[in-house]
Scaffold this motif. Sequence first.
Motif, short mmCIF file in Angstrom:
data_model
loop_
_atom_site.label_atom_id
_atom_site.label_comp_id
_atom_site.label_asym_id
_atom_site.label_seq_id
_atom_site.Cartn_x
_atom_site.Cartn_y
_atom_site.Cartn_z
N PHE A 52 0.83 -1.20 0.00
CA PHE A 52 0.00 0.00 0.00
C PHE A 52 0.87 1.25 0.00
O PHE A 52 0.53 2.25 -0.63
CB PHE A 52 -0.92 -0.01 1.23
N GLY A 53 1.98 1.20 0.73
CA GLY A 53 2.88 2.35 0.80
C GLY A 53 4.33 1.93 0.83
O GLY A 53 4.69 0.94 1.47
N ARG A 54 5.16 2.70 0.12
CA ARG A 54 6.61 2.49 0.13
C ARG A 54 7.32 3.86 0.16
O ARG A 54 8.39 4.02 -0.40
CB ARG A 54 7.06 1.70 -1.11
N ALA A 55 6.70 4.82 0.83
CA ALA A 55 7.26 6.17 0.88
C ALA A 55 8.57 6.19 1.66
O ALA A 55 8.69 5.54 2.70
CB ALA A 55 6.26 7.13 1.52
N ASN A 56 9.55 6.93 1.14
CA ASN A 56 10.84 7.04 1.81
C ASN A 56 10.74 8.07 2.93
O ASN A 56 10.39 9.23 2.70
CB ASN A 56 11.93 7.43 0.82
N ALA A 57 11.07 7.64 4.14
CA ALA A 57 10.91 8.52 5.31
C ALA A 57 11.87 9.70 5.30
O ALA A 57 11.63 10.70 6.00
CB ALA A 57 11.10 7.70 6.59
N SER A 108 6.68 11.55 13.83
CA SER A 108 6.92 12.32 12.61
C SER A 108 5.64 12.75 11.92
O SER A 108 5.65 13.63 11.07
CB SER A 108 7.72 11.47 11.62
N GLY A 109 4.52 12.10 12.23
CA GLY A 109 3.34 12.25 11.40
C GLY A 109 3.43 11.30 10.21
O GLY A 109 4.46 10.66 9.97
N THR A 110 2.35 11.20 9.46
CA THR A 110 2.27 10.27 8.34
C THR A 110 3.37 10.50 7.32
O THR A 110 3.53 11.61 6.79
CB THR A 110 0.90 10.40 7.63
N VAL A 111 4.14 9.46 7.03
CA VAL A 111 5.20 9.55 6.02
C VAL A 111 4.55 9.69 4.65
O VAL A 111 3.68 8.90 4.27
CB VAL A 111 6.12 8.31 6.07
N SER A 112 4.98 10.70 3.90
CA SER A 112 4.32 11.01 2.63
C SER A 112 5.33 11.55 1.63
O SER A 112 6.14 12.41 1.96
CB SER A 112 3.21 12.05 2.87
N ASN A 113 5.28 11.02 0.41
CA ASN A 113 6.15 11.49 -0.67
C ASN A 113 5.34 12.09 -1.80
O ASN A 113 4.25 11.60 -2.13
CB ASN A 113 6.98 10.35 -1.25
N LYS A 114 5.88 13.16 -2.39
CA LYS A 114 5.31 13.71 -3.61
C LYS A 114 5.83 12.90 -4.81
O LYS A 114 6.75 12.10 -4.69
CB LYS A 114 5.71 15.17 -3.78
N LEU A 115 5.24 13.13 -5.97
CA LEU A 115 5.71 12.53 -7.20
C LEU A 115 5.80 13.62 -8.26
O LEU A 115 4.78 14.19 -8.65
CB LEU A 115 4.77 11.41 -7.67
N ASP A 116 7.02 13.94 -8.67
CA ASP A 116 7.24 15.01 -9.67
C ASP A 116 6.57 16.31 -9.25
O ASP A 116 5.97 17.03 -10.05
CB ASP A 116 6.71 14.57 -11.05
N GLY A 117 6.62 16.60 -7.95
CA GLY A 117 6.07 17.84 -7.45
C GLY A 117 4.59 17.82 -7.17
O GLY A 117 4.03 18.79 -6.68
N GLU A 152 0.91 1.37 -9.50
CA GLU A 152 1.08 2.21 -10.69
C GLU A 152 2.48 2.80 -10.78
O GLU A 152 2.73 3.74 -11.54
CB GLU A 152 0.04 3.33 -10.68
N GLY A 153 3.40 2.25 -9.97
CA GLY A 153 4.79 2.70 -10.04
C GLY A 153 5.14 3.82 -9.08
O GLY A 153 6.26 4.33 -9.12
N GLY A 154 4.20 4.20 -8.20
CA GLY A 154 4.47 5.26 -7.23
C GLY A 154 4.95 4.72 -5.91
O GLY A 154 5.14 3.51 -5.74
N ALA A 155 5.14 5.61 -4.95
CA ALA A 155 5.58 5.21 -3.61
C ALA A 155 4.39 4.87 -2.72
O ALA A 155 4.58 4.43 -1.59
CB ALA A 155 6.40 6.32 -2.97
#
Length: 339
Positions: free
Chosen positions: A230-235, A264-273, A281-284
Amino acid sequence: MKLATLKNGTRDGQLVLVTGDLSHYVDASAIAPTLQAALDDWAIVAPRLIELADEIAAGSSIAKREALDATQLHSPLPRAFQWADGSAYVNHVELVRKARSAEMPETFWTDPLMYQGGSDRFLGPCDDIAMADTAWGIDMEGEIAVITDDVPMGASLDQARDAIRLIMLVNDVSLRGLIPGELAKGFGFFQSKPSSAFSPVAVTPDELGDAWDGGKVHLPLNVDLNGKPFGRANAGVDMTFDFAQLVAHAARTRPLGAGSVVGSGTVSNKLDGGPGKPVAEGGAGYSCIAEIRMIETIETGAAKTPFLQFGDRVKIEMLGKDGTSIFGAIDQTVTQYKG
């Protein structure tokens, strides 16, 4: 050094020292009966724990090794004097507000958000998430947290950074359906933030090697839902405020006692801004369900991904560069609470 708390019928459990591969533990209660006791006298206790850990790693310790079973563990601190959760990934906050067409103040990028959560009883890493009603909008939130030593009021960033003793993972359970009503009262979270769960072990920063830069953990946080990624966001990516800043923020007007937990709060990454994409679908992906629902609302006008239902299973884990688990896994099932 990896530390855990064994369930032994008491509120605060028994301190154990865990082997690096998480396969076994040894009783450390002769050095300190509980993790809180160890933190209270860290300068004296830590060297003795390190000595025991070195003996175990060398195979020279006479201490009896027992097989580690995460289901028999409390969270490293079964209860804590303080649980202060930040929101360091401002991308997450921005999406929340955008989904309801609310402007985000510019100060959110310079002044951390933080709330004081309930810390009198944490869930064990494999304890059920028992809730009475799925209409409450049950959600997981994959986070990182640190445990501090004593921190003086008005601590500098260097003092805050130096006070970080242990690092662990968090499932900060949230009840999304209750949050709007509570926030509308202007007095913050309470019923909408039930007990959180933490990883089986808490580790000293050196266990992370160069993945720890003194303020951030530069590794993906793996969040699985019902056995699927479900998630692979880099912390370490898109973290606007690092842990030194979060700890200093918490200590601005009050000292923090040894054993304070700061999230830290929910780890969250943007994608291309822009907003992230699902792992498939290839996202984090995402570290909570609310975030994908926000993106669905922004893109299509309505959320379609449901919040957690009874029987759903959540797993949160972080792997080192060698592919092995660092903290063990938070592995929980949502069940119906019957009172």
